[in-house]
Each structure stands twice: as C-alpha cells, then as structure tokens.
Enzyme design. Structure first.
Site, short mmCIF file in Angstrom:
data_model
loop_
_atom_site.label_atom_id
_atom_site.label_comp_id
_atom_site.label_asym_id
_atom_site.label_seq_id
_atom_site.Cartn_x
_atom_site.Cartn_y
_atom_site.Cartn_z
N ARG A 11 0.82 -1.21 0.00
CA ARG A 11 0.00 0.00 0.00
C ARG A 11 0.86 1.27 0.00
O ARG A 11 0.51 2.26 -0.64
CB ARG A 11 -0.93 -0.01 1.21
N HIS A 45 0.40 4.47 -2.46
CA HIS A 45 0.19 5.84 -1.96
C HIS A 45 1.35 6.76 -2.30
O HIS A 45 1.18 7.98 -2.33
CB HIS A 45 -0.06 5.81 -0.45
N ASP A 46 2.53 6.20 -2.55
CA ASP A 46 3.63 7.02 -3.04
C ASP A 46 3.39 7.41 -4.49
O ASP A 46 3.43 8.59 -4.85
CB ASP A 46 4.96 6.25 -2.89
N VAL A 50 0.77 10.15 -5.66
CA VAL A 50 0.95 11.54 -5.21
C VAL A 50 2.23 12.09 -5.83
O VAL A 50 3.33 11.83 -5.36
CB VAL A 50 1.00 11.60 -3.66
N THR A 71 -6.60 -8.20 -1.70
CA THR A 71 -6.66 -9.61 -1.29
C THR A 71 -5.78 -9.85 -0.06
O THR A 71 -5.76 -10.95 0.50
CB THR A 71 -6.24 -10.54 -2.45
N ASP A 129 -9.86 -9.17 2.70
CA ASP A 129 -10.28 -10.47 2.13
C ASP A 129 -10.61 -11.38 3.30
O ASP A 129 -9.72 -11.80 4.02
CB ASP A 129 -9.16 -11.05 1.27
N THR A 188 -8.63 -15.28 3.02
CA THR A 188 -7.19 -15.51 3.15
C THR A 188 -6.45 -14.17 3.20
O THR A 188 -5.81 -13.77 2.23
CB THR A 188 -6.66 -16.33 1.95
C1 HEM Z 1 -9.04 1.44 -6.06
C2 HEM Z 1 -8.97 2.38 -5.15
C3 HEM Z 1 -8.54 2.10 -3.74
C4 HEM Z 1 -9.18 2.52 -2.61
C5 HEM Z 1 -10.44 3.35 -2.55
C6 HEM Z 1 -8.46 1.99 -1.49
C7 HEM Z 1 -8.79 2.19 -0.17
C8 HEM Z 1 -8.22 1.54 0.90
C9 HEM Z 1 -8.63 1.68 2.27
C10 HEM Z 1 -9.73 2.59 2.77
C11 HEM Z 1 -7.86 0.84 3.01
C12 HEM Z 1 -7.96 0.63 4.53
C13 HEM Z 1 -7.17 1.69 5.24
C14 HEM Z 1 -7.50 1.77 6.71
O1 HEM Z 1 -8.64 1.49 7.06
O2 HEM Z 1 -6.61 2.11 7.51
C15 HEM Z 1 -6.96 0.18 2.12
C16 HEM Z 1 -6.03 -0.74 2.51
C17 HEM Z 1 -5.15 -1.36 1.65
N1 HEM Z 1 -4.98 -1.06 0.31
FE1 HEM Z 1 -6.19 0.08 -0.82
N2 HEM Z 1 -7.39 1.26 -1.95
C18 HEM Z 1 -7.39 1.31 -3.32
C19 HEM Z 1 -6.46 0.75 -4.16
C20 HEM Z 1 -5.37 0.01 -3.75
C21 HEM Z 1 -4.30 -0.42 -4.61
C22 HEM Z 1 -4.16 -0.08 -6.09
C23 HEM Z 1 -3.46 -1.16 -3.84
C24 HEM Z 1 -2.18 -1.86 -4.23
C25 HEM Z 1 -1.97 -2.39 -5.42
C26 HEM Z 1 -4.01 -1.18 -2.51
C27 HEM Z 1 -3.48 -1.87 -1.45
C28 HEM Z 1 -4.00 -1.87 -0.17
C29 HEM Z 1 -3.53 -2.76 0.87
C30 HEM Z 1 -2.52 -3.86 0.70
C31 HEM Z 1 -4.24 -2.41 2.03
C32 HEM Z 1 -4.07 -3.01 3.43
C33 HEM Z 1 -2.92 -2.30 4.12
C34 HEM Z 1 -2.58 -2.81 5.52
O3 HEM Z 1 -3.15 -3.80 5.99
O4 HEM Z 1 -1.72 -2.17 6.15
N3 HEM Z 1 -5.15 -0.43 -2.48
N4 HEM Z 1 -7.17 0.62 0.84
#
Ligand code: HEM
Ligand SMILES: *[C@@H]1O[C@H](CO)[C@@H](O)[C@H](O)[C@H]1NC(C)=O
Length: 321
Positions: free
Chosen positions: A63, A67-68, A71, A195, A241, A244
């Site tokens: 993630r 996020h890098d 922006v 996932t 997910d 898993t």
């Molecule tokens: C499509 C638009 C996306 C939205 C709206 C979105 C939004 C979010 C949100 C709200 C969370 C939870 C954050 C929290 O509650 O603290 C999250 C977690 C996460 N996102 Fe996304 N995301 C998006 C795309 C992506 C992409 C493109 C990736 C990587 C290829 C990604 C990887 C992750 C991962 C791995 C987590 C879990 C991080 C952790 O457990 O520390 N996301 N995302």
C-alpha cells in the site's frame, strides 16, 4: 566499409536529441546491476524477516508504494516525516493512523546503505519491497523497473486529492486511475491488492450498516467489531479479504461476486456495471489476474518518476539530505 564521419555524426546527434526527450525518464530493470548488484537480495531478505514477524506487513508495504506513486509520482514522498517547518504526506487523510511500515522501510534502507552507500533511492526500495511482499505472500512476480530518485518535497494536499477514498463510486475510481495514466482494466487488476491486509471500521461502517449490495451474514459479522456510532471502535480492524487475508490470491474477486467486498469502493467493481465481467474473469482465472496485476504494477511504478539529475538519493528515507 564507407560510412562517412558526417553521417555518423548525424546519427549520434539524432540519438542524443531523442535521448534528451525520453532517455532520462526511462526506468530500467538493470539500473543497479553495476552499482548495487546485491540490492535485490538485500531488500528481499529484509522484507522476508519483517513479514515473518508480522504477516500483515506485506500488505502495508504494498500500500505504501501505491500511496507514493499516486501523489506526484513514485518519488518516495510518502516517506518524509513532518517537522515544525515541513508538512509531509503522513498525516494526509488517507494515510493518518493508517499508512504503516515506515520502520521496516528504514530497516531495509539501512541494510541497503551498508552494501551500497548513497546509491539506491527510497522510491526504488518501495518498488522492490512491494514486489517482494506480493511474492512472499504467494502472489506473482515481475521485473521491477528502477532508477527513480527521491523527492525533496511532499504534498499533503496532493495526497488528500489524489488517493481515492473508499467512498468512491465506480466512475470516481475509473477517473482517478485514468488521471494517472492507468486504464479501467489496470484499476480492477490493481484493486486485487485488497486480497491482503486490513481496514479500519471507520472506512467500512457506512457499508456494513447502510448498504444493500452486501451479503447479510457478512455484514452482521463485521458489525460485531464495528459499532454503528462514529467515534466508537473507529480503529478496529477487519480483513479486506475475509478468506485468506495474508495470501496473495484471487479470493478478493470471489468475495466481490458474493457481495462480500468490505469497502464501498471494493463492491463498486461488481455492482452491475462495466467492470463486472473483469471481476468474473479474475475470480475464475488466477493466472489472468496474476499477469494483469503484474503488468499494472509496472505501469503504476512508471508514474512520473524523478530521474537523471532530478531529486536526490536520500540517505535517510524520512528526510531530505
Ligand atoms: C481502487 C482504489 C482504492 C481505494 C479506494 C483503497 C482504499 C483503501 C482503504 C480505505 C484501506 C484501509 C485503510 C484503513 O482502514 O486504515 C486500504 C487498505 C489497503 N490497500 Fe487500498 N485502496 C485502493 C487501491 C489500492 C491499490 C491499487 C493497492 C495496491 C496495489 C491497494 C493496497 C492496499 C492494501 C494492501 C491495504 C491493506 C494495508 C494494511 O493492511 O496495512 N489499495 N485501501
Ligand atoms: C445510515 O444512514 C442513515 C440515513 O442516511 C444515517 O443517519 C446514518 O448515520 C447512517 N449510518 C451509518 C453507520 O453510516
């Protein structure tokens, strides 16, 4: 062999001119092959040990790279700490109390600095660590393009405005990714990053209490640890997910078909719209998901890198040199 000096000169001048436009902006997979041949093994072993300490860390590192890159490009800007005279991105809404893994990035960076001081950028470390995380958790691999340099600036407002929120609808998601040069297909594939990892109650509360395109027993289960009134349990975690959460597989897409997407934005990908068919394909065909995900990660890693003499190679990822 009659090649005149003047035609040779013309060829050289032409290729130099072409280079000015594009060469400096090109990343390459062998960027550090002479200057830091051990960068890959060094990063991978540090990522492996971080994930063995905490299995969620792979998700957090993946993630950070997203996020890098969203922006002002993949330039390590998310890693800069706030100071009294500098506002970085760590406290932007999408990152505050949420983005994590910074200590692990520090650990990777210091190990890389030991083997090749002053050579490898923090932005490239994020790109490699993201790939290694996916692979270690059972996902596909790809050749990471390198040569990014680190920013000397960051932008909290750009982080607020460019990272899509979980309240996004399908059109918002499509246009957000399109503005970064990523297609709808890339957007769906990259969403498969969900996932793995966890989300906080505050980001899925409205969905589990108020939406109708959610499987009801799943909603009930999630309500158990996410109270309806805002302010209570905001930071309680649930897996993105449910099946898993520490395996990089295609279960995310299977969940969407069963109306078990955790975030509003997740379920938007399978809600009677134009992306339904791609979600179905990925849910039935892990190898198609894997190859599309890898291709899209490479494209995401190409977003506006600093190259050539732009930016710097930070010594410490948390601050400019
Ligand atoms: C499509 C638009 C996306 C939205 C709206 C979105 C939004 C979010 C949100 C709200 C969370 C939870 C954050 C929290 O509650 O603290 C999250 C977690 C996460 N996102 Fe996304 N995301 C998006 C795309 C992506 C992409 C493109 C990736 C990587 C290829 C990604 C990887 C992750 C991962 C791995 C987590 C879990 C991080 C952790 O457990 O520390 N996301 N995302
Ligand atoms: C659900 O919707 C109602 C009506 O719009 C609103 O008052 C309530 O705050 C919402 N609940 C949650 C948890 O978002």
């Amino acid at each position: 062999m009659a090649i005149s000096t003047s035609s040779l000169k013309t060829v050289l001048t032409l290729s130099l001119l072409l280079c000015v436009g594009s060469c400096s902006a090109q990343l390459s997979t062998n960027f550090y092959s002479k200057t830091c041949p051990n960068v890959f093994t060094t990063v991978k072993s540090a990522v492996r040990s971080a994930i063995s300490k905490e299995s969620r860390m792979g998700a957090s590192l993946l993630r950070l790279f997203f996020h890098d890159c969203f922006v002002n490009g993949c330039d390590g800007s998310i890693l800069l700490d706030d100071t009294s005279s500098f506002t970085g991105e760590k406290n932007a809404n999408p990152n505050r109390n949420s983005a994590r893994g910074f200590d692990v990035v520090d650990d990777i960076k210091s190990k890389v600095e030991k083997v090749c001081p002053g050579v490898v950028s923090c932005a490239d470390i994020l790109a490699i660590a993201a790939r290694d995380s996916v692979v270690i958790l059972g996902g596909t691999s790809w050749n990471v393009k390198l040569g990014r340099r680190d920013s000397k600036t960051a932008s909290q407002s750009a982080a607020n405005n460019n990272i899509p929120p979980p309240t996004s609808n399908l059109n918002n998601l499509i246009s957000s990714f399109q503005s970064k040069g990523l297609s709808t297909k890339d957007m769906v594939a990259l969403s498969g990053g969900h996932t793995i990892g966890q989300a906080r109650c505050t980001n899925f509360r409205a969905r589990i209490y108020n939406e109708s395109n959610i499987e009801s027993s799943f909603a009930k289960t999630r309500q158990g640890r996410c109270p309806s009134s805002s302010g209570s349990g905001d930071n309680n975690l649930a897996p993105l997910d449910l099946q898993t959460p520490t395996a990089f597989d295609n279960n995310y897409f299977k969940n969407l078909i069963n109306q078990k997407g955790l975030l509003h934005s997740d379920q938007q990908l399978f809600n009677g719209g134009s992306t339904d068919s791609q979600v179905r394909t990925y849910s039935n065909n892990p190898s198609t998901f894997n190859s599309d995900f890898a291709a899209a990660m490479i494209k995401m890693g190409d977003i506006s890198p600093l190259t050539g003499s732009n930016g710097e190679i930070r010594k410490n990822c948390r601050r400019v040199n």
